[in-house]
Scaffold this motif. Structure first.
Motif, short mmCIF file in Angstrom:
data_model
loop_
_atom_site.label_atom_id
_atom_site.label_comp_id
_atom_site.label_asym_id
_atom_site.label_seq_id
_atom_site.Cartn_x
_atom_site.Cartn_y
_atom_site.Cartn_z
N LYS C 25 0.91 -1.77 0.06
CA LYS C 25 -0.23 -0.48 0.13
C LYS C 25 0.87 1.29 0.44
O LYS C 25 1.72 1.48 0.78
N LYS C 119 -9.00 8.44 4.37
CA LYS C 119 -8.79 7.45 6.34
C LYS C 119 -8.02 6.26 5.90
O LYS C 119 -6.75 5.68 6.21
N ASP C 120 -9.24 5.60 4.86
CA ASP C 120 -8.98 4.16 4.81
C ASP C 120 -9.73 4.24 2.81
O ASP C 120 -10.56 4.50 2.95
N TRP C 121 -9.31 2.65 3.10
CA TRP C 121 -10.65 2.96 1.67
C TRP C 121 -10.37 0.54 1.34
O TRP C 121 -9.48 0.03 1.65
N SER C 122 -11.62 0.43 0.94
CA SER C 122 -11.57 -1.37 0.92
C SER C 122 -12.24 -1.49 -0.45
O SER C 122 -12.80 -0.60 -0.98
N TYR C 131 -13.11 5.02 3.05
CA TYR C 131 -13.53 5.88 4.45
C TYR C 131 -13.14 7.59 4.70
O TYR C 131 -11.61 7.61 4.94
#
Lengths: 143, 277, 312, 677, 343
Positions: C25, C119-122, C131
């Motif tokens: 990442k 903040k994040d991803w999925s 997110y």
């Protein structure tokens, strides 16, 4: 540029990359036969059409050529058996690329002219010059 | 405008074949007045232009004490030098310089000087040797150790003959084993070996060395063994240069720009640099 | 994800494998970057998802020993090319094939979130969930695919030692060469203008060359100083020459991984040139690159009956 | 940076009339690097050459430009002259002011302008030339002759008699070729077999000749002076050393009795057994088993031949065998085939038994032939009364056949008419022809004799069709001289079918890497000046593989090829032009894209290792013996790692680049002018 | 001197300015923002995230002619290049890019003053604007910069929504504002407060990523670290980072032309290219990717300090955002911050 094309005495400049064994000899024959054609063409002698790199063609356009000609032996007649076939493949795709990026197809010519085709050489030169004159000076390669 | 990068025209006066791959080009600035005013110090370099080919960096191998001509010795290694080798008398070249620092000619006054050169590495030393010979009374004893791969590779034959006769000067010539000819009367052996063999005194002495990297490496090792201080060992460094004036950013070793702070360094200074050269 | 970490951990334990080439990442939202795992611990960082865009095969020769590499179909096609051209040794490779349903364009995604801090991803199925500091948002993957992906006919790598998942067949793809055909229709002057505008922008940073898995020359033609075919000046004249020859050199070799397109900081649509070459080679010589290791590249060979309509 | 001398030739008035040579020389003197520029009436004359030699010395030149005629004309002249001056010949280049300028343009001003540019381009090229040295390669003093027809036989004997070993490879079980099938030969009507057979025997017995009959060339590697040839010796299933040539096996063989296998030598007019000698005078006189038709090979039963062979020479287990030979020169004399039978439907060939080919007629009139020398109608075995000969069947027919003239048909048809007259007294010969081409010594007289003394009726015109009426064939045509239709009721029709290239000629050409024309005939290096050489050094041509020929021509070409080979063998080492490709190993990445484009297989993979023997990389390597300097590899290399000496990228680049000169950069471009304002 | 300019009056201001200056300003080219010479001022995009190239090229063009040469006979004629005299105004430059120019000044001014650069430099007016749309790759705050502090520029803008808050920085800048007095209104205290608030907000958007002091301190002992091997593997050695970087200044000098005439030019070069330091004989002191990447980092964060007392990085983040291989300068510096031992 505009200024240049506006001039009426503009003469196209044509570079020819020719093989030593066929087209160069064909041009020689045109000479020995005293056939007349316009003086716009400068031939660069190479051993074989197979030895013509697309870089030469780009460089020729950059250096002020308004049209470029590649000519060599007829299929099967290559002095080196296959140089003209290789040239044909390479220049087929390169010609496509030139056209794709906006070069008029009438600015890049390829032909098979044998050592005995002096007449073909002369009339071909005549045609290229006439066609190029119609197109005017090349823009976009020489800035 | 942009006079920084615009060279002076210079005319080749003579081309001297030093060895199979090295030639010395003797030239004069085309502008007489400029040539007369031109000054430099031994060890400085210049940018030598062949128009249409580009510029190359060479040290000036003649001495500022002999002002009639400037000399550059060029070894054929690449595209530009290949073209330079084609130059003949009367050809015009471009010249800018002098650039960089120089051998500490004042600091060396009164010292015994030991010159250790290999191959074309004699070029920068030649400038200094001629300089000190021309100002002979200012300097102590001179020892010149010069070696090359073979007899044919020894450069500056005419100078060597003169140095041989110069007052209070020792000239020792050597060729690598196998490089000798039947008539060869000099030494046979690698420069560092011969250096230890002749074992010059380190008292009041300064060593000035230049040559191929491998020779310099072993010469310095030999000198250290012989007790020389790193401060007393002087050499010149070579890096790829383009501008010669500390702008183009490729000759730096650490923060040191060879073209500005160099090319002359003491071994003490070199030891402090990142080993990237 | 578990899968690939486990596979990697097993592989790295083997004595003969020096490193595993994969992705980790990146720091930016939606960014993945090439990653080289050399220890079992490293392997935990490995990821594999539709944001893994880089073509990894150019890294193979950075390693002297044997490497394991995760390959998407694009990467695998490049491998075929490199094997065909003797640039890598098959024995020094362990190829883990990854099926691909299309990769995402991180830049497009970044534009979509309009500067909000992520903040994040999925990724779940055909959705990507983002997110933010506060709240979250879901996007459809198919809206963010890289240009090369929708029309790609290779969903399973053509070469691998092990394959994760089952082979995927494709059907009903959009026309790969639609854009090329559209451009072909333009009058010459417009074509020239289109390309001149792009070429004029070129920085000559050579990111397109250096990222290309098939541009492995030790000295690119553009770096050749003897003769200096292409001037170093970045003006239209030499930029154009550079791009024409670059594309020509890839004719019959470009496997359409689109890396040049992605790498170009100036957004020059290099892939369109490459696709034109692909079209030309396919039309005239019936050859599609990246499929067969044992066939010589089309411009190194010929057939007597090759077309020659344009030759006089 | 160089010192270049420019020599502008007037060529009498050939150049000077149209091009202002003085102006060209003056313009050239201002080019960069030109230190000497002069014009002269005839540069190629001895004083002209001396002028160049003197200038080289006097002006310390390192490049020379001769601005005169085509380099194809005089490049070698001036390069040789340069050698006399101790000057590297490859520093001499020519600008073509005659063929490419003065002769093709009228306008003096424009022609002069062009001439100046042509000179400038070549000056720029020469400035990038590098001195080159000739390449020397050793020579293997052995020759390979492919084909044992009369041309091959002649070549082999000439070489062997010159003291050089010869390997002869013949595809058929016997040498002799088409000539051995002929009866009498024009224009002297001497017996073909009588003159040929002794030569065939000479081949078989010559101490310098190794004959591989029933064999084919499988592969050829290497280059002039150093060819490695693999020859496939087809299994004869007869042990040559043991066979006495008694012929008992061929008589006892049960195959062929019913005509299921036809004899190729007899053009299918007679059967032959499965173990056979093609004809009685065959050389070598050893039978071969035709495995396709042999009962033993088909069923595993029979073996009659083995049973009757006293010498125990039959070996069914023989396998095809590959032998390797090293030779320095190759002579290709593979001969010809005839235009396929079924191609001319309108002439009824294949449909009507009484329509035969010239070669069939030839066998018919041969005393050793299937009819024992009698001319008989195949349909009923009776002698014919009227025989129609049709010439140019296939030849000179661009629509249906081939464009060229088969050269020998005019003559052999006249011969056939005569032979008919001799063998079938009272029979009448009608000959349909387009032209009569009788250009050899005594040929015209021969044809005349056929017409006047032997009563052949020559009808100028083409036959439009042949149909059967009762027992006869009706030949319908037109007499173009009288403009009237003609109808001949014939008992026999003989077609002079065209000569075409041997089946598989293209394949062999690819093995040999020689070029061939659209008809698959092999190309000579120069149609006039190098008629027996190919473009591949060390490979020569003889006989009909190059083009249709009669026997005297084939024989002379055989001798000519032999003399070329012997000339090659007269030197210890071969001198080769150094205009070949070289690889820059520093930058080569070993992609070997160059390898498949090389027509001479000159590119090999080479491993580069460090001092310890570790492999650093693999690169392409060019075998300088094999490279012919076509340059295809050089342009295939994407990174420009291959250069072609004499035509290096630098040289081409400068030539193209010089072009730009028209607009001087010292005058501001329009853009710059605008910017300044 | 603080003023307020209504956004709709920007065009007018630029028009006034264009009487004396050639206006260089950010415009949209496809998806990209790029500095261009502008005539149609409606195209100017003052609020933008990141221009793809920094405007350094207007002072130090990617390619420029040094002189022309032409052979005549054996002689050579030389004609030095001239810089066009018309003053330029670079409008809308972000503070990071403006700081970069100061950094370049040092290099081009030491010892030998680069006339070509300074001829342009002294003829260039800098009108900066507060960067209110930083992105993930920005890290100006970590290298002692801010998105609003435009030291060294002539006039500074801040986009406050409906208006621009304008500060005259240099005498030259102040004079220009004075001359166009009619376009502006005097800034009030609430305007000032608003700007302060904006600045604070933006600062929060660009958090400090590392301690630059620690990084530079650690540099000297990290030269031989294995770290470089690890980080550099990913790098593909293109010149994108160097060419986009506002402070990179390495160049090459070359001759271009034909056999008889041509020009000597200098054009940008990049230390990531393999041939950058390769000598004619083949020796290359920075042969492998590791030494080249290390050189780049050291040049910016160590050598430059030693020679010029400043780092040569302004935290614009272009090298990170545009790196096709995902090299991340911030990550590298964070590793260096942790010291050599942490690998």
């Amino acid at each position: 540029m505009e200024e240049k094309s506006a001039k009426t005495d503009w003469e196209p400049r044509i570079v020819g990359f020719v093989c030593n064994w066929c087209t160069y000899a064909g041009a020689d024959l045109a000479g020995t036969s005293r056939l007349k054609y316009p003086p716009n063409v400068r031939l660069i002698r190479l051993p074989c059409t197979g030895a013509i790199d697309p870089l030469f063609i780009v460089k020729a356009f950059q250096s002020g050529a308004d049209a470029v000609l590649v000519s060599g032996c007829h299929p099967n007649d290559c002095h080196y058996t296959s140089g003209n076939y290789h040239a044909r493949r390479k220049l087929t795709v390169f010609k496509d690329l030139l056209e794709f990026t906006g070069l008029d197809p009438k600015r890049f010519w390829m032909s098979w002219i044998s050592a005995s085709e002096g007449q073909k050489f002369a009339s071909f030169m005549e045609e290229i010059v006439t066609e190029t004159k119609k197109l005017g000076p090349l823009k976009g390669y020489n800035n | 405008m942009s006079s920084l990068y615009v060279p002076h025209k210079a005319i080749i006066h003579q081309v001297i074949e030093e060895s199979p791959d090295t030639k010395t080009f003797r030239f004069k600035l085309a502008d007489e007045k400029l040539h007369k005013e031109f000054d430099f110090k031994p060890g400085q370099f210049c940018e030598f232009s062949v128009f249409g080919e580009g510029e190359s960096t060479f040290c000036i191998s003649s001495s500022p004490t002999r002002k009639e001509f400037l000399d550059c010795s060029v070894k054929k290694v690449g595209k530009v030098t290949e073209t330079i080798h084609k130059l003949r008398k009367g050809h015009t070249i471009g010249f800018r310089g002098p650039y960089g620092n120089h051998f500490p000619v004042d600091e060396l006054k009164g010292k015994n000087l030991i010159f250790v050169g290999g191959g074309i590495g004699l070029a920068p030393l030649r400038s200094l040797i001629q300089y000190v010979i021309d100002k002979r009374e200012d300097y102590g004893k001179i020892t010149i150790l010069y070696g090359a791969r073979s007899v044919a590779d020894l450069c500056y034959e005419r100078d060597l003959k003169k140095w041989y006769k110069a007052p209070d000067t020792d000239l020792i010539l050597t060729v690598d084993p196998g490089g000798e000819t039947p008539e060869w009367a000099g030494k046979i052996g690698f420069v560092p070996t011969i250096l230890e063999e002749i074992n010059p005194s380190k008292e009041n002495a300064k060593v000035i060395t230049c040559g191929p990297p491998i020779m310099i490496k072993f010469t310095i090792q030999a000198l250290e063994r012989m007790g020389f201080n790193p401060e007393d060992i002087i050499t010149t460094l070579e890096m790829k240069m383009k501008c010669g004036i500390g702008k183009c950013g490729r000759c730096n070793i650490g923060h040191i720009y060879v073209c500005k702070h160099g090319p002359v360094f003491t071994y003490a200074q070199i030891k402090e640099l990142p080993q990237e050269f | 994800m578990e899968d690939i970490i486990n596979i990697a951990r097993e592989l790295i334990k083997r004595d003969d494998i020096e490193a595993i080439i994969g992705y980790e990442k990146g720091r930016a939202p939606f960014q993945t970057v090439p990653f080289f795992a050399r220890t079992p611990e490293d392997c935990d960082k490995l990821i594999m998802n539709s944001l893994c865009v880089n073509n990894l095969v150019s890294y193979i020769n950075q390693f002297s020993g044997k490497v394991a590499i995760f390959v998407k179909p694009c990467d695998a096609k490049a491998l075929v090319g490199l094997l065909q051209e003797h640039q890598i040794e098959r024995e020094k490779l362990h190829i883990i094939g990854i099926n691909c349903q299309g990769a995402l364009n991180p830049k497009k995604l970044r534009n979509a979130i309009k500067g909000r801090m992520v903040k994040d991803w999925s990724i779940n199925g055909d959705k990507i969930k983002v997110y933010y500091e506060s709240g979250e948002e879901e996007f459809n993957i198919k809206d963010f695919l890289l240009d090369k992906c929708p029309a790609c006919d290779t969903r399973t790598p053509p070469i691998y030692d092990e394959l994760l998942g089952d082979e995927i067949k494709t059907a009903d793809l959009p026309e790969l060469l639609a854009r090329v055909k559209e451009l072909e229709k333009l009058p010459a002057a417009e074509k020239q203008q289109y390309w001149n505008e792009h070429f004029e922008r070129c920085l000559r940073c050579y990111a397109c060359v250096k990222i290309c898995p098939l541009c492995y020359c030790e000295r690119c033609f553009v770096e050749n100083a003897s003769p200096q075919w292409i001037d170093k000046s970045n003006n239209l004249k030499s930029n154009k020459a550079f791009h024409l020859i670059r594309a020509y050199h890839l004719a019959g070799r470009c496997i359409d991984c689109g890396e040049c397109d992605r790498a170009c900081p100036m957004d020059i649509p290099l892939r369109e040139l490459n696709l034109k070459m692909r079209k030309s080679v396919e039309e005239h010589f019936n050859y599609v690159p990246g499929k067969d290791i044992d066939v010589p590249p089309p411009l190194s060979t010929f057939k007597k009956e090759d077309p020659q309509d344009f030759i006089r | 940076m160089a010192n270049i001398g420019v020599f502008v030739c007037w060529c009498g008035s050939n150049i000077a009339q149209t091009v202002d040579v003085v102006a060209v020389a003056k313009a050239a003197s201002e080019f960069k690097d030109v230190v000497y520029s002069v014009d002269y009436k005839y540069m190629c004359s001895s004083p002209g050459q001396n002028m160049m030699i003197d200038a080289i010395k006097q002006h310390n030149l390192d490049g020379v430009v001769i601005a005169s005629c085509s380099p194809r004309m005089h490049e070698s002249t001036f390069r040789s002259a340069a050698v006399l001056a101790g000057f590297n010949p490859y520093m001499v280049e020519m600008a073509n002011l005659r063929e490419h300028c003065s002769w093709v343009h009228d306008n003096r001003e424009e022609a002069t302008k062009k001439a100046i540019e042509l000179v400038r381009m070549i000056v720029a090229k020469v400035a990038r030339n590098a001195p080159l040295n000739k390449i020397y390669v050793p020579v293997t003093k052995r020759a390979l002759v492919i084909g044992g027809g009369i041309a091959g036989i002649q070549a082999a004997l000439d070489i062997a008699n010159g003291g050089v070993e010869v390997i002869m490879v013949e595809k058929e079980p016997s040498i002799g070729g088409h000539m051995s099938q002929l009866d009498e030969t024009f224009p002297t009507l001497d017996c073909s077999q009588c003159i040929l057979t002794p030569r065939m025997v000479e081949v078989a017995t010559h101490k310098n000749i190794t004959l591989y009959a029933y064999s084919e060339v499988d592969s050829v590697e290497g280059f002039v002076g150093n060819f490695k040839v693999k020859i496939k010796r087809k299994a004869k299933c007869v042990i040559e050393e043991l066979c006495t040539g008694c012929g008992l096996c061929t008589q006892k063989c049960p195959v062929g009795k019913k005509g299921e296998v036809m004899n190729e030598f007899e053009v299918g007019m007679a059967p032959r057994p499965a173990i056979y000698i093609p004809f009685p005078q065959a050389v070598p006189n050893i039978p071969v088993i035709d495995r396709e038709n042999c009962t033993y090979f088909k069923t595993g039963k029979c073996g009659v031949c083995a049973k009757v062979c006293v010498a125990k020479a039959i070996d069914f287990n023989q396998k095809d065998e590959i032998v390797e030979e090293e030779v320095g020169a190759i002579i290709v004399a593979t001969g010809y085939d005839l235009y396929p039978k079924d191609s001319y439907g309108e002439y009824g060939y294949g449909k009507f038994k009484d329509v035969i080919s010239g070669l069939e007629f030839e066998r018919m009139v041969s005393a050793s032939g299937p009819t024992k020398g009698k001319v008989l109608r195949p349909s009923n075995g009776k002698p014919p009364k009227n025989v129609v000969f049709i010439k140019c069947v296939g030849s000179r027919d661009e629509k249906h056949g081939i464009s060229y003239c088969s050269k020998i048909c005019c003559m052999y048809t006249a011969k056939h008419a005569m032979l008919l007259h001799h063998k079938c007294p009272g029979a009448k010969a009608y000959i349909f022809y387009m032209d009569i081409r009788a250009t050899g010594k005594g040929y015209e007289e021969f044809v005349k004799r056929a017409m006047e003394e032997e009563g052949a009726v020559y009808i100028r015109g083409r036959v439009s069709r042949i149909y059967k009426r009762k027992d006869h064939l009706v030949v319908v045509g037109a007499d173009t001289l009288t403009g009237k239709p003609v109808e001949v009721e014939a008992d026999l029709v003989v077609l002079a079918t065209a000569i075409i290239a041997k089946d598989g000629a293209d394949k062999l050409a690819q093995i040999l890497k020689i070029s061939y024309d659209t008809h698959n005939f092999y190309n000579e290096a120069h149609p006039k000046l190098r008629p027996v050489e190919t473009n591949t050094a060390g490979i020569f041509l003889a006989g009909c593989c190059q083009a249709p020929k009669d026997i005297p021509d084939s024989v002379s070409q055989g001798s000519a090829a032999a003399s070329k080979a012997l000339a090659l063998f007269s030197k210890k080492e071969l001198e080769r032009e150094p205009l070949i490709s070289r690889v820059n190993e520093e930058f080569c990445v070993g992609c070997l894209a160059c390898q498949p484009v090389c027509p001479y297989n000159a590119i090999e993979e080479k491993e580069i290792r460090d001092r310890k023997g570790n492999l650093i990389k693999k690169v392409a390597h060019i075998n300088e013996g094999l490279c012919m300097g076509c340059g295809a590899c050089a342009v295939t290399c994407r990174s420009g790692c291959i250069i072609l000496e004499g035509f290096t990228n630098n040289q081409i680049f400068e030539q193209i680049n010089t072009f730009e000169n028209l607009i001087s950069k010292f005058e501001p471009t329009p853009e710059e002018t605008v910017a300044k304002k | 001197m603080e003023l307020i300019l209504k956004k709709e009056k920007l065009k007018e201001f630029l028009e006034q300015l264009s009487k004396n200056y050639e206006i260089i300003a950010p415009v949209k080219e496809g998806e990209l923002i790029n500095f261009k010479s502008v005539k149609d001022f409606t195209k100017v995009v003052m609020t933008y995230q990141k221009s793809i190239k920094s405007p350094k090229e207007f002072l130090f063009p990617q390619c420029e002619e040094l002189y022309k040469y032409k052979f005549s006979g054996k002689d050579v004629e030389i004609k030095p290049a001239e810089v066009e005299k018309k003053p330029k105004a670079i409008v809308g430059i972000h503070p990071c890019d403006a700081v970069a120019i100061k950094i370049l000044d040092k290099l081009f001014g030491w010892d030998y003053k680069d006339e070509l650069y300074f001829e342009r430099r002294n003829n260039t007016l800098l009108i900066s604007i507060t960067c209110n749309t930083p992105d993930w790759s920005c890290f100006c705050t970590s290298v002692e910069g801010t998105p609003y502090d435009a030291d060294g520029t002539d006039i500074h803008f801040t986009d406050t929504g409906e208006t621009y808050y304008i500060e005259g920085k240099s005498e030259k800048g102040k004079q220009i504002l004075q001359d166009n007095n009619n376009l502006f209104t005097e800034a009030k205290k609430e305007d000032k407060d608003k700007v302060e608030k904006i600045k604070k907000e933006i600062m929060e958007q660009v958090p400090v990523k590392f301690d630059i002091k620690k990084v530079t301190e650690n540099m000297d002992c990290i030269f031989d670290s294995k770290l470089w091997d690890r980080i550099s593997v990913k790098c593909i050695h293109c010149g994108a980072c160097a060419y986009l970087c506002p402070t990179c200044h390495c160049f090459d000098i070359n001759d271009e032309g034909n056999y008889e005439e041509g020009k000597r030019i200098r054009c940008w070069d990049a230390c990531m290219f393999g041939h950058f330091t390769k000598m004619a004989g083949g020796h290359n002191p920075r042969e492998d990717e590791k030494t080249r990447y290390r050189q780049r980092i050291f040049h910016k964060f160590n050598y430059y300090i030693k020679n010029f007392d400043t780092i040569s990085c302004v935290g614009c983040g272009r090298c990170i955002a545009e790196c096709p291989a995902g090299m991340d300068l911030v990550k590298t510096l964070q590793l260096i911050e942790k010291g050599a031992e942490h690998e």
